[in-house]
Scaffold this motif. Structure first.
Motif, mmCIF file in Angstrom:
data_model
loop_
_atom_site.group_PDB
_atom_site.id
_atom_site.type_symbol
_atom_site.label_atom_id
_atom_site.label_comp_id
_atom_site.label_asym_id
_atom_site.label_seq_id
_atom_site.Cartn_x
_atom_site.Cartn_y
_atom_site.Cartn_z
ATOM 1 N N ILE A 11 0.500 -1.030 -0.410
ATOM 2 C CA ILE A 11 -0.347 -0.144 0.056
ATOM 3 C C ILE A 11 0.973 1.235 0.171
ATOM 4 N N GLU A 12 0.902 1.931 -0.970
ATOM 5 C CA GLU A 12 1.213 3.301 -1.072
ATOM 6 C C GLU A 12 0.678 4.223 -0.608
ATOM 7 N N ASP A 13 1.323 5.412 0.096
ATOM 8 C CA ASP A 13 0.662 6.281 -0.142
ATOM 9 C C ASP A 13 -0.635 6.899 0.137
ATOM 10 N N VAL A 14 -1.335 5.766 0.830
ATOM 11 C CA VAL A 14 -3.234 5.826 -0.219
ATOM 12 C C VAL A 14 -4.024 6.926 0.910
ATOM 13 N N THR A 15 -4.565 7.448 0.872
ATOM 14 C CA THR A 15 -4.984 8.676 1.408
ATOM 15 C C THR A 15 -7.129 8.233 0.774
ATOM 16 N N PHE A 16 -8.108 8.149 1.443
ATOM 17 C CA PHE A 16 -8.612 8.259 1.388
ATOM 18 C C PHE A 16 -10.371 9.071 1.985
ATOM 19 N N TYR A 17 -11.501 9.803 0.823
ATOM 20 C CA TYR A 17 -11.924 11.417 1.506
ATOM 21 C C TYR A 17 -13.864 10.110 1.111
ATOM 22 N N VAL A 21 -14.407 14.558 4.021
ATOM 23 C CA VAL A 21 -14.104 14.102 4.669
ATOM 24 C C VAL A 21 -13.399 13.197 4.558
ATOM 25 N N LYS A 22 -11.656 13.667 4.911
ATOM 26 C CA LYS A 22 -10.592 12.212 4.780
ATOM 27 C C LYS A 22 -10.909 11.545 5.901
ATOM 28 N N VAL A 23 -10.486 10.102 5.389
ATOM 29 C CA VAL A 23 -10.823 9.038 6.579
ATOM 30 C C VAL A 23 -9.591 8.329 6.232
ATOM 31 N N LEU A 24 -8.296 8.117 5.185
ATOM 32 C CA LEU A 24 -7.206 7.194 5.243
ATOM 33 C C LEU A 24 -6.576 8.400 4.895
ATOM 34 N N THR A 48 -12.192 -0.519 9.131
ATOM 35 C CA THR A 48 -12.992 -0.764 7.966
ATOM 36 C C THR A 48 -12.750 -0.202 6.456
ATOM 37 N N THR A 49 -12.411 1.188 6.415
ATOM 38 C CA THR A 49 -12.502 1.916 5.216
ATOM 39 C C THR A 49 -11.207 1.241 4.329
ATOM 40 N N LEU A 50 -9.526 0.905 5.465
ATOM 41 C CA LEU A 50 -8.757 0.769 4.878
ATOM 42 C C LEU A 50 -9.172 -0.879 4.238
ATOM 43 N N ARG A 61 -8.910 8.446 -3.240
ATOM 44 C CA ARG A 61 -8.232 9.736 -4.112
ATOM 45 C C ARG A 61 -7.180 9.589 -4.490
ATOM 46 N N VAL A 62 -6.020 9.384 -3.916
ATOM 47 C CA VAL A 62 -4.939 9.322 -3.631
ATOM 48 C C VAL A 62 -3.669 7.604 -3.395
ATOM 49 N N GLY A 63 -2.556 6.949 -4.186
ATOM 50 C CA GLY A 63 -1.882 6.570 -3.161
ATOM 51 C C GLY A 63 -2.231 4.927 -4.438
#
Length: 263
Positions: A11-17, A21-24, A48-50, A61-63
Motif C-alpha cells: 500500500i503506497e501513500d493511500v488517502t481516502f475521502y 471527510v478524509k478517512v485515510l 473498515t475503510t482500509l 483518491r490518492v495512492g
C-alpha cells in the motif's frame, strides 16, 4: 508464520475521502505472505475503510494498492475475488439460505458456464464444511444457527474462494469467549497455510494474542506498526483511546487492563 521477502500486499501513500471527510491519510505499508496482521484503533479511525480499499470496493483518491503483484484498481471485482476474500462483521438478514448454499456462494468467482456446481466445487465445499465443523448443519437455514456458527459459515464461505488474502472485519463481534477463541484459532491456522489474514477489531487483547504484527490507526493515520509487545504500551493506549490502562506481559503475550477514561 511469516514468509520473509514475500510481499503479498503493498500500500503506497493511500488517502481516502468520504465526500469532503478524509478517512485515510497517507497509509503506506507492506504485508508479508502468510502474515496475520491486526488493525486496531478507536471508532472512526479508518479500519473498515482500509479493508474495503484493499478489497477494491472503495477507490482511494490518492495512492496505489498492489495485491499479489497486481494493482487492485486495474482488476475486475471478480478477479479481485480470486485473490481476496472479505469476511464482514455479520450476515445480512437477507441471506436466509441453508448453510451449504451460502458457503457455495464462495465458489462464484470460478463460475464457468451455466452449471457452476461442479464436482470440484462440491468437493471443496464439503471439505471446508467439515473443517469448520459445519457439515452437520449443512441443510439448516442461517436464521436457525447460533452467532458462533454463523461466524464459522462466513469464514467457510471465504475459504472456499481459495484466496491468498482474507480481510476480516470484527471477527469476534457478538461472540462469547469460547467462540472468540475458536474463530481466532481458525484464522491463525489459515495463516499457517500461507493465507494472509488482515483482521480489524476493537478487541486489543485478542489481536495481541494471535497477530504477528499490529497496525494502530487513529484519525486515518498509522500511529504505530510492529509486533504487539513492541507497539502496545500504556502511553499509546492513553494517546489513542484516551484511557488509563495497565499493560501486563506474559512471555510474548500482551494484555491491556483498562482502568479509567482520561478526564
Amino acid at each position: 508464520m511469516l514468509y520473509e521477502g514475500a510481499v503479498i500486499i503493498k500500500i503506497e501513500d493511500v488517502t481516502f475521502y468520504y465526500e469532503s471527510v478524509k478517512v485515510l491519510d497517507g497509509i503506506t505499508i507492506e504485508v508479508q505472505r502468510g502474515e496475520f496482521l491486526g488493525l486496531i484503533g478507536p471508532n472512526g479511525s479508518g479500519k473498515t475503510t482500509l479493508l474495503r480499499c484493499i478489497s477494491g470496493v472503495l477507490k482511494p483518491r490518492v495512492g496505489v494498492i498492489y495485491v499479489d503483484g497486481q494493482r487492485i484498481d486495474k482488476l475486475k471485482l471478480i478477479e479481485v475475488a480470486q485473490i481476496c476474500a472479505s469476511v464482514p462483521t455479520e450476515l445480512s438478514s437477507e441471506f436466509n439460505l441453508t448453510v451449504s448454499d451460502f458457503v457455495f456462494l464462495g465458489r462464484y468467482p470460478y463460475v464457468k458456464g451455466i452449471w457452476w456446481e461442479s464436482k470440484e466445487d462440491e468437493q471443496i465445499v464439503e471439505e471446508v464444511l467439515k473443517s469448520f465443523q459445519l457439515h452437520h448443519l449443512a441443510d439448516r437455514k442461517l436464521s436457525e444457527i447460533s452467532s458462533g456458527e454463523k461466524q464459522r459459515a462466513l469464514l467457510a464461505k471465504a475459504v472456499v474462494q481459495k484466496p491468498k488474502v482474507m480481510l476480516v472485519d470484527e471477527p469476534s463481534a457478538h461472540l462469547d469467549l469460547k467462540y472468540k477463541l475458536e474463530v481466532m484459532e481458525y484464522l491463525k491456522e489459515l495463516s499457517r497455510r500461507k493465507i494472509t489474514i488482515i483482521a480489524a477489531s476493537h478487541d486489543v487483547n485478542l489481536l495481541s494474542k494471535y497477530c504477528d504484527r499490529i497496525i494502530i490507526l487513529n484519525s486515518g493515520k498509522i500511529v504505530s506498526f510492529g509486533r504487539p509487545e513492541e507497539v502496545i504500551t500504556e502511553e499509546l493506549i492513553r494517546k489513542v483511546y484516551g484511557v488509563e490502562a495497565t499493560i501486563m506481559r506474559n512471555g510474548n503475550e500482551t494484555f491491556v487492563v483498562p482502568k479509567r477514561p482520561l478526564r
